[in-house]
Motif scaffolding. Sequence first.
Motif, PDB file in Angstrom:
ATOM      1  N   ASN A 136       0.736  -1.234  -0.099  1.00 59.58           N
ATOM      2  CA  ASN A 136      -0.107   0.106  -0.050  1.00 59.58           C
ATOM      3  C   ASN A 136       0.973   1.165   0.028  1.00 59.58           C
ATOM      4  O   ASN A 136       1.816   1.547   0.890  1.00 59.58           O
ATOM      5  CB  ASN A 136      -0.873   0.020   1.329  1.00 59.58           C
ATOM      6  CG  ASN A 136      -1.963   1.243   1.292  1.00 59.58           C
ATOM      7  OD1 ASN A 136      -2.052   1.910   0.564  1.00 59.58           O
ATOM      8  ND2 ASN A 136      -2.353   1.224   2.530  1.00 59.58           N
ATOM      9  N   TRP A 176       0.074   4.314   0.557  1.00 61.19           N
ATOM     10  CA  TRP A 176      -0.700   5.299   1.263  1.00 61.19           C
ATOM     11  C   TRP A 176      -0.259   4.930   3.000  1.00 61.19           C
ATOM     12  O   TRP A 176      -0.348   3.578   3.219  1.00 61.19           O
ATOM     13  CB  TRP A 176      -1.970   5.551   1.300  1.00 61.19           C
ATOM     14  CG  TRP A 176      -2.396   6.501  -0.108  1.00 61.19           C
ATOM     15  CD1 TRP A 176      -2.294   7.772  -0.061  1.00 61.19           C
ATOM     16  CD2 TRP A 176      -2.933   5.822  -1.102  1.00 61.19           C
ATOM     17  NE1 TRP A 176      -2.865   8.082  -1.403  1.00 61.19           N
ATOM     18  CE2 TRP A 176      -2.958   7.057  -2.226  1.00 61.19           C
ATOM     19  CE3 TRP A 176      -2.948   4.780  -1.743  1.00 61.19           C
ATOM     20  CZ2 TRP A 176      -3.451   6.752  -3.522  1.00 61.19           C
ATOM     21  CZ3 TRP A 176      -3.554   4.502  -2.937  1.00 61.19           C
ATOM     22  CH2 TRP A 176      -3.529   5.546  -3.960  1.00 61.19           C
ATOM     23  N   GLU A 177      -0.227   5.825   3.681  1.00 58.90           N
ATOM     24  CA  GLU A 177       0.101   5.583   5.243  1.00 58.90           C
ATOM     25  C   GLU A 177      -1.180   4.963   5.552  1.00 58.90           C
ATOM     26  O   GLU A 177      -2.390   4.962   5.206  1.00 58.90           O
ATOM     27  CB  GLU A 177       0.097   6.855   5.866  1.00 58.90           C
ATOM     28  CG  GLU A 177       1.600   7.510   5.744  1.00 58.90           C
ATOM     29  CD  GLU A 177       2.860   6.403   5.974  1.00 58.90           C
ATOM     30  OE1 GLU A 177       2.648   5.803   6.983  1.00 58.90           O
ATOM     31  OE2 GLU A 177       3.858   6.761   5.426  1.00 58.90           O
ATOM     32  N   LYS A 178      -1.182   4.048   6.809  1.00 56.19           N
ATOM     33  CA  LYS A 178      -2.250   3.481   7.224  1.00 56.19           C
ATOM     34  C   LYS A 178      -3.701   4.330   7.560  1.00 56.19           C
ATOM     35  O   LYS A 178      -4.645   3.790   6.976  1.00 56.19           O
ATOM     36  CB  LYS A 178      -1.971   2.871   8.560  1.00 56.19           C
ATOM     37  CG  LYS A 178      -2.996   1.812   9.326  1.00 56.19           C
ATOM     38  CD  LYS A 178      -2.444   1.324  10.672  1.00 56.19           C
ATOM     39  CE  LYS A 178      -3.745   0.431  11.308  1.00 56.19           C
ATOM     40  NZ  LYS A 178      -3.173  -0.155  12.356  1.00 56.19           N
ATOM     41  N   ASP A 179      -3.703   5.564   7.981  1.00 57.70           N
ATOM     42  CA  ASP A 179      -4.747   6.177   8.099  1.00 57.70           C
ATOM     43  C   ASP A 179      -5.242   7.093   6.787  1.00 57.70           C
ATOM     44  O   ASP A 179      -6.329   7.633   6.821  1.00 57.70           O
ATOM     45  CB  ASP A 179      -4.751   7.259   9.383  1.00 57.70           C
ATOM     46  CG  ASP A 179      -4.509   6.275  10.581  1.00 57.70           C
ATOM     47  OD1 ASP A 179      -4.787   5.190  10.562  1.00 57.70           O
ATOM     48  OD2 ASP A 179      -3.639   6.789  11.384  1.00 57.70           O
ATOM     49  N   GLU A 180      -4.335   7.026   5.759  1.00 54.39           N
ATOM     50  CA  GLU A 180      -4.851   8.078   4.621  1.00 54.39           C
ATOM     51  C   GLU A 180      -5.644   7.338   3.789  1.00 54.39           C
ATOM     52  O   GLU A 180      -6.428   8.186   2.939  1.00 54.39           O
ATOM     53  CB  GLU A 180      -3.224   8.309   3.841  1.00 54.39           C
ATOM     54  CG  GLU A 180      -2.429   9.378   4.591  1.00 54.39           C
ATOM     55  CD  GLU A 180      -1.205   9.471   3.860  1.00 54.39           C
ATOM     56  OE1 GLU A 180      -0.587  10.575   4.009  1.00 54.39           O
ATOM     57  OE2 GLU A 180      -0.884   8.595   3.137  1.00 54.39           O
ATOM     58  N   VAL A 188      -8.247   3.853   2.542  1.00 56.26           N
ATOM     59  CA  VAL A 188      -9.268   2.681   3.054  1.00 56.26           C
ATOM     60  C   VAL A 188      -9.442   1.910   1.962  1.00 56.26           C
ATOM     61  O   VAL A 188      -9.936   2.354   0.901  1.00 56.26           O
ATOM     62  CB  VAL A 188     -10.218   2.768   3.764  1.00 56.26           C
ATOM     63  CG1 VAL A 188     -11.186   1.563   4.102  1.00 56.26           C
ATOM     64  CG2 VAL A 188      -9.958   3.536   5.351  1.00 56.26           C
ATOM     65  N   SER A 240     -10.951   4.851  -0.198  1.00 55.79           N
ATOM     66  CA  SER A 240     -11.459   6.191   0.404  1.00 55.79           C
ATOM     67  C   SER A 240     -10.227   7.237   0.832  1.00 55.79           C
ATOM     68  O   SER A 240      -9.422   6.496   1.448  1.00 55.79           O
ATOM     69  CB  SER A 240     -12.105   5.984   1.474  1.00 55.79           C
ATOM     70  OG  SER A 240     -13.476   5.326   1.302  1.00 55.79           O
ATOM     71  N   SER A 296      -9.193  10.647   2.056  1.00 57.29           N
ATOM     72  CA  SER A 296      -9.792  11.781   2.838  1.00 57.29           C
ATOM     73  C   SER A 296     -11.135  12.108   2.968  1.00 57.29           C
ATOM     74  O   SER A 296     -11.864  13.197   2.704  1.00 57.29           O
ATOM     75  CB  SER A 296      -9.016  13.078   2.353  1.00 57.29           C
ATOM     76  OG  SER A 296      -7.773  13.203   2.402  1.00 57.29           O
TER      77      SER A 296
END
Length: 346
Positions: free
Chosen positions: A64, A66-70, A72, A89, A91
């Motif tokens: 992935n 993107w970072e974990k929280d960036e 879904v 998803s 932001s």
Amino acid sequence: KQIHSSMRILKYILLLLLLLSVAFVVFVATQQSYYKVIRSKEIKISKDIVYNLVSDSTSLIDWNPWEKDEAVFKNVKLVSGDTILQKISLSGEKNESFMRFQKTKKGTLISWELKGNLDFELKLLSILQGGIENVLGDKLEDGLNNIDNYLVKELNTYNIKVHGIVKKHATNYIQQIDTCSFADFQKVSKKMLQNMIAFVEKNDIAIIGSPFITHQTWDKKAKTTIFSMCVPVEEEILTTSGSEISGGHFDDFLAVKTTLTGDYSHNIEAWNKTINYINKKKLIKDTEGLNIEVYKISLPKERKPSKWVTEIYIPVKKRVYIPKPKPTEVQEVVGTSETSTKNTTK
């Protein structure tokens, strides 16, 4: 008067900056929201292996961009070995992701298409970085490079060692039986292992070793296998009739042991080397015994395939030595028959 004049000028400057800021915000907000970005990369790994990695949601952490929280990810549709449709998803904005896999002479061509609507933050980044191609396009490239690096490095780092004959000690275990294709084995067995772990935790059953697989059939023509996912336990377990989980036991037996350090995709090579050893040493396979694979180091504890350790045990029969009979002793008998020669004295 001079101070008053300076304050007035400062107010005008601040007002101008405010107006510019508002104008810039309006400019950013009115930028086109819809976008579509496409990136492609050829990976020198077979199509099935690449597809299995990307389609497995538990492997997302390995590539992935993107970072974990960036971001879904959610799998929406899987066309086996060909296409993956996902919802991503970013932001809070929902985006559509299409990943297509095409077989090439050298391996696999992945085409990754991402489309959707930009939020204000992504519009701002797009303006500051010279376009959405430089923002999300770079992310897609990072993801494809992560897949490439993970597979090429991790899958090509492996070692196979045949140890020879060992004794496999008696074991109690619980098992779940299933059937699947060779290509789906890793995915299916991983889910079964998670199911077994959940079962033992729910029922407070003590595990005394590493999980293992017993293969009941291995059909090379149909490319399917019937196997049991097993977990060793201290005491023999009895389960109700019709339960997915059942108890099992095997006694001590002799086996040729081989250790594969690396990704499970090299498992067939490890099996072949074990069988070649058996043939070379003129050993006899015990066809009534259990062929066992023990997952000493594997998911979920270790994510890097190059560090996975799988032990293979193929049962063999004890050698029976029959002593060669001693050669029959031939004795020369000197008789006193009529034909015997006698000395006489004249």
